[in-house]
Design a protein around this motif. Structure first.
Motif, PDB file in Angstrom:
ATOM      1  N   SER A 312      10.955   8.605  10.487  1.00 46.93           N
ATOM      2  CA  SER A 312      11.881   8.298  11.591  1.00 46.93           C
ATOM      3  C   SER A 312      12.776   7.130  11.188  1.00 46.93           C
ATOM      4  N   ASP A 313      13.769   6.828  12.048  1.00 42.68           N
ATOM      5  CA  ASP A 313      14.619   5.657  11.798  1.00 42.68           C
ATOM      6  C   ASP A 313      13.758   4.401  11.704  1.00 42.68           C
ATOM      7  N   GLU A 314      12.779   4.349  12.581  1.00 45.61           N
ATOM      8  CA  GLU A 314      11.873   3.194  12.620  1.00 45.61           C
ATOM      9  C   GLU A 314      11.085   3.068  11.297  1.00 45.61           C
ATOM     10  N   ASP A 315      10.597   4.196  10.798  1.00 47.87           N
ATOM     11  CA  ASP A 315       9.840   4.179   9.530  1.00 47.87           C
ATOM     12  C   ASP A 315      10.740   3.729   8.381  1.00 47.87           C
ATOM     13  N   PHE A 316      11.969   4.221   8.402  1.00 45.52           N
ATOM     14  CA  PHE A 316      12.877   3.829   7.325  1.00 45.52           C
ATOM     15  C   PHE A 316      13.188   2.332   7.408  1.00 45.52           C
ATOM     16  N   LYS A 317      13.355   1.851   8.635  1.00 47.42           N
ATOM     17  CA  LYS A 317      13.619   0.422   8.812  1.00 47.42           C
ATOM     18  C   LYS A 317      12.437  -0.387   8.258  1.00 47.42           C
ATOM     19  N   ASP A 318      11.251   0.113   8.519  1.00 50.21           N
ATOM     20  CA  ASP A 318      10.028  -0.524   7.976  1.00 50.21           C
ATOM     21  C   ASP A 318      10.115  -0.638   6.456  1.00 50.21           C
ATOM     22  N   THR A 319      10.532   0.463   5.818  1.00 44.02           N
ATOM     23  CA  THR A 319      10.653   0.477   4.354  1.00 44.02           C
ATOM     24  C   THR A 319      11.709  -0.516   3.903  1.00 44.02           C
ATOM     25  N   PHE A 320      12.844  -0.483   4.589  1.00 43.74           N
ATOM     26  CA  PHE A 320      13.936  -1.386   4.212  1.00 43.74           C
ATOM     27  C   PHE A 320      13.478  -2.846   4.333  1.00 43.74           C
ATOM     28  N   ASN A 321      12.901  -3.183   5.487  1.00 41.31           N
ATOM     29  CA  ASN A 321      12.499  -4.583   5.706  1.00 41.31           C
ATOM     30  C   ASN A 321      11.422  -5.007   4.711  1.00 41.31           C
ATOM     31  N   PHE A 322      10.502  -4.105   4.450  1.00 46.47           N
ATOM     32  CA  PHE A 322       9.427  -4.419   3.505  1.00 46.47           C
ATOM     33  C   PHE A 322      10.022  -4.744   2.129  1.00 46.47           C
ATOM     34  N   LEU A 323      10.923  -3.863   1.669  1.00 45.34           N
ATOM     35  CA  LEU A 323      11.520  -4.077   0.344  1.00 45.34           C
ATOM     36  C   LEU A 323      12.419  -5.308   0.329  1.00 45.34           C
ATOM     37  N   HIS A 324      13.089  -5.533   1.428  1.00 45.96           N
ATOM     38  CA  HIS A 324      13.961  -6.693   1.542  1.00 45.96           C
ATOM     39  C   HIS A 324      13.141  -7.977   1.373  1.00 45.96           C
ATOM     40  N   ASP A 325      11.949  -7.993   1.963  1.00 49.98           N
ATOM     41  CA  ASP A 325      11.179  -9.237   2.034  1.00 49.98           C
ATOM     42  C   ASP A 325      10.330  -9.525   0.793  1.00 49.98           C
ATOM     43  N   ILE A 326      10.014  -8.524  -0.022  1.00 49.29           N
ATOM     44  CA  ILE A 326       9.170  -8.820  -1.187  1.00 49.29           C
ATOM     45  C   ILE A 326      10.050  -9.087  -2.417  1.00 49.29           C
ATOM     46  N   ASP A 327       9.452  -9.795  -3.362  1.00 50.67           N
ATOM     47  CA  ASP A 327      10.229 -10.325  -4.490  1.00 50.67           C
ATOM     48  C   ASP A 327      10.282  -9.327  -5.647  1.00 50.67           C
ATOM     49  N   ILE A 328      11.038  -8.247  -5.416  1.00 51.00           N
ATOM     50  CA  ILE A 328      11.160  -7.236  -6.480  1.00 51.00           C
ATOM     51  C   ILE A 328      12.586  -7.291  -7.041  1.00 51.00           C
ATOM     52  N   SER A 329      12.808  -6.649  -8.198  1.00 55.08           N
ATOM     53  CA  SER A 329      14.073  -6.865  -8.914  1.00 55.08           C
ATOM     54  C   SER A 329      15.063  -5.701  -8.828  1.00 55.08           C
ATOM     55  N   TYR A 330      14.563  -4.494  -8.717  1.00 53.43           N
ATOM     56  CA  TYR A 330      15.472  -3.332  -8.602  1.00 53.43           C
ATOM     57  C   TYR A 330      14.699  -2.138  -8.062  1.00 53.43           C
ATOM     58  N   LEU A 331      15.435  -1.152  -7.582  1.00 50.89           N
ATOM     59  CA  LEU A 331      14.815   0.067  -7.027  1.00 50.89           C
ATOM     60  C   LEU A 331      15.309   1.302  -7.770  1.00 50.89           C
ATOM     61  N   HIS A 332      14.444   2.287  -7.906  1.00 51.31           N
ATOM     62  CA  HIS A 332      14.893   3.637  -8.251  1.00 51.31           C
ATOM     63  C   HIS A 332      14.719   4.454  -6.982  1.00 51.31           C
ATOM     64  N   VAL A 333      15.817   4.894  -6.414  1.00 52.07           N
ATOM     65  CA  VAL A 333      15.749   5.559  -5.113  1.00 52.07           C
ATOM     66  C   VAL A 333      15.857   7.071  -5.294  1.00 52.07           C
ATOM     67  N   PHE A 334      14.916   7.808  -4.731  1.00 54.05           N
ATOM     68  CA  PHE A 334      14.930   9.276  -4.812  1.00 54.05           C
ATOM     69  C   PHE A 334      15.094   9.844  -3.411  1.00 54.05           C
ATOM     70  N   THR A 335      15.918  10.864  -3.301  1.00 53.30           N
ATOM     71  CA  THR A 335      16.051  11.555  -2.019  1.00 53.30           C
ATOM     72  C   THR A 335      15.017  12.671  -1.992  1.00 53.30           C
ATOM     73  N   TYR A 336      14.214  12.708  -0.934  1.00 53.83           N
ATOM     74  CA  TYR A 336      13.182  13.749  -0.855  1.00 53.83           C
ATOM     75  C   TYR A 336      13.825  15.127  -0.903  1.00 53.83           C
ATOM     76  N   SER A 337      13.251  16.012  -1.701  1.00 53.65           N
ATOM     77  CA  SER A 337      13.706  17.404  -1.626  1.00 53.65           C
ATOM     78  C   SER A 337      12.490  18.326  -1.653  1.00 53.65           C
ATOM     79  N   GLU A 338      12.593  19.386  -0.897  1.00 51.29           N
ATOM     80  CA  GLU A 338      11.471  20.302  -0.683  1.00 51.29           C
ATOM     81  C   GLU A 338      11.047  20.971  -1.988  1.00 51.29           C
ATOM     82  N   ARG A 339       9.766  21.027  -2.226  1.00 50.04           N
ATOM     83  CA  ARG A 339       9.220  21.686  -3.415  1.00 50.04           C
ATOM     84  C   ARG A 339       8.185  22.724  -2.984  1.00 50.04           C
TER      85      ARG A 339
END
Ligand code: SF4
Length: 424
Positions: A312-339
């Protein structure tokens, strides 16, 4: 008789690249001459990926290109997609041979019995029966080599087809890895990236998948002792397998670089559960905090999937805030696709494609900011850079120990050398 020529094309991950490289060496040892993929050759081999979106389309396009260039050439398709959909691939016009996971490294033998014009031959077995381990490495550029030490996966993440394409977790043994490392050192390689599907699970032997006595921590300790290689990196390691002892070891090591790539996939515990990941976000945050406590300069890369069903939007916000707040250097972002044949394919509600793309963009922006911030933290510091040999329009590139990319005017004497570099 004139030697036959072969050309390769690789889709997908570093593991596929290292396997293609080994296949190419095997064929060259058997008398084949290597050609570039856009040149004319007698045999073309496409090493496919199941994660690539449109694997099927890409494969068809490549075969069509080959048919135009060299209609009489043999066309072989192997790799993850070949294991998952052998029949679909065999039906592509122009394909002569489809090799599944167990047969990939028997390529020369299969080529001997092949005739152009017959319908495509499929050599593949049930993935449950794939037990053997074939080590492989790439040595196109001596500066950095990807060495495969582990294959397959016993986890069952609900979105992933890799266990279906590559089978159970299995590995080389430590002696086998050391033998490959010795060969690479002899060829002048300076940096080895240890590669696997679930690398932290290293230790499962190649004897029927039975666990041997060794584990990943023992492997890296042995490698540290080995003379002849300057640098190692750990390609990617699951957070639940990244133990304190591994982090403490890297912090003290002279050869293992301060750089981790740790898949997160989601910053929402609800989604992590639906994905069947084996940790909660608290464990992930704890791993990152411990790394940064021991190595404030450490580079940390993160894999994340957006648009997983039920996100949900809320879950995505959770992910965004979590990543925003921890001290990481870069992301590899994948768009989910059905398999096909995954648990996630039946999960509802699905996230509309336009929202998946929006979320991807949002996280890519965050990644850009994180990387800028990480790099800016090191301005004014001197760090060791391993320069690559390639002359790119008068420039050369290299990476610091903590994976900051550096560019300078090409100086041949720096190629494949570690140079102390002031980051500006
Ligand atoms: S850990 Fe999960 S995502 Fe990674 S290869 Fe295994 S099943 Fe796939």
């Amino acid at each position: 008789m004139q030697a036959k020529s072969v050309a390769f094309h690789t889709l997908g991950c570093k593991l596929n690249y290292s396997e293609t490289s080994t296949l190419s060496r095997l064929l060259e040892n058997d008398g084949f001459v290597k050609r570039e993929f856009d040149e004319e050759a007698d045999v073309y081999v496409i090493n496919t990926c199941s994660v690539t979106e449109n694997a099927d389309k890409e494969c068809r396009q490549l075969v069509r290109r080959i048919q135009k260039r060299a209609p009489q050439a043999m066309v072989v398709i192997t790799g993850c997609y070949a294991q998952l959909k052998p029949k679909e691939i065999a039906e592509i016009e122009g394909v002569d041979l489809v090799l599944g996971a167990s047969e990939k490294f028997n390529l020369t033998k299969h080529l001997q019995d092949l005739t152009k014009g017959d319908s495509a031959k499929i050599c593949s077995c049930d993935i449950e029966e794939v037990n053997g381990f074939n080590s492989s490495y790439s040595i196109n550029d001596r500066t950095r080599t990807f060495l495969k030490v582990q294959d397959g996966c016993d986890y069952n993440c609900s979105f992933c087809t890799i266990p279906l394409a590559r089978g159970h977790s299995r590995s080389d043994n430590i002696t086998g890895v050391l033998n490959n490392v010795a060969e690479l050192a002899k060829s002048g390689t300076k940096e080895i990236v240890l590669t696997g599907i679930n690398l932290g699970d290293f230790g499962k032997g190649n004897e029927g998948g039975k666990r041997t006595e060794s584990n990943f921590f023992e492997l890296i300790q042995e490698l540290e002792q080995f003379d002849g290689i300057d640098r190692y990196r750990i390609s990617s390691i699951e957070p639940n397998l990244l133990t304190n002892e591994i982090i403490e070891f890297v912090a003290k090591s002279k050869k293992f670089m301060p750089h981790f790539h740790i898949p997160l996939q989601s910053g929402s515990n609800k989604i992590l559960g639906a994905m069947r990941r084996r940790y909660k976000r608290e464990l992930y945050a704890d791993r990152v905090a411990y790394i940064k406590q021991l190595m404030p300069h450490c580079c940390i890369g993160v894999d994340v999937i957006v648009g997983f069903p039920t996100e949900s939007d809320e879950d995505f916000k959770d992910t965004f805030n979590f990543l925003h707040d921890i001290d990481i250097s870069y992301l590899h972002v994948f768009t989910y696709s059905e398999r096909a044949n995954t648990l996630a394919i039946d999960m509802k509600p699905v996230v509309p494609m336009n929202i998946r793309h929006e979320r991807n963009k949002t996280l890519r922006n965050l990644s850009y900011q994180k990387l800028q911030y990480f790099t800016a933290q090191h301005v004014g510091q001197t760090r060791p850079v391993l320069f690559e040999g390639a002359d790119k329009n008068g420039m050369m590139e290299g990476y610091t120990d903590n994976y900051i990319k550096v560019q300078t005017h090409h100086r041949p004497e720096w190629a494949n050398q570690v140079v102390d570099w002031l980051i500006s």
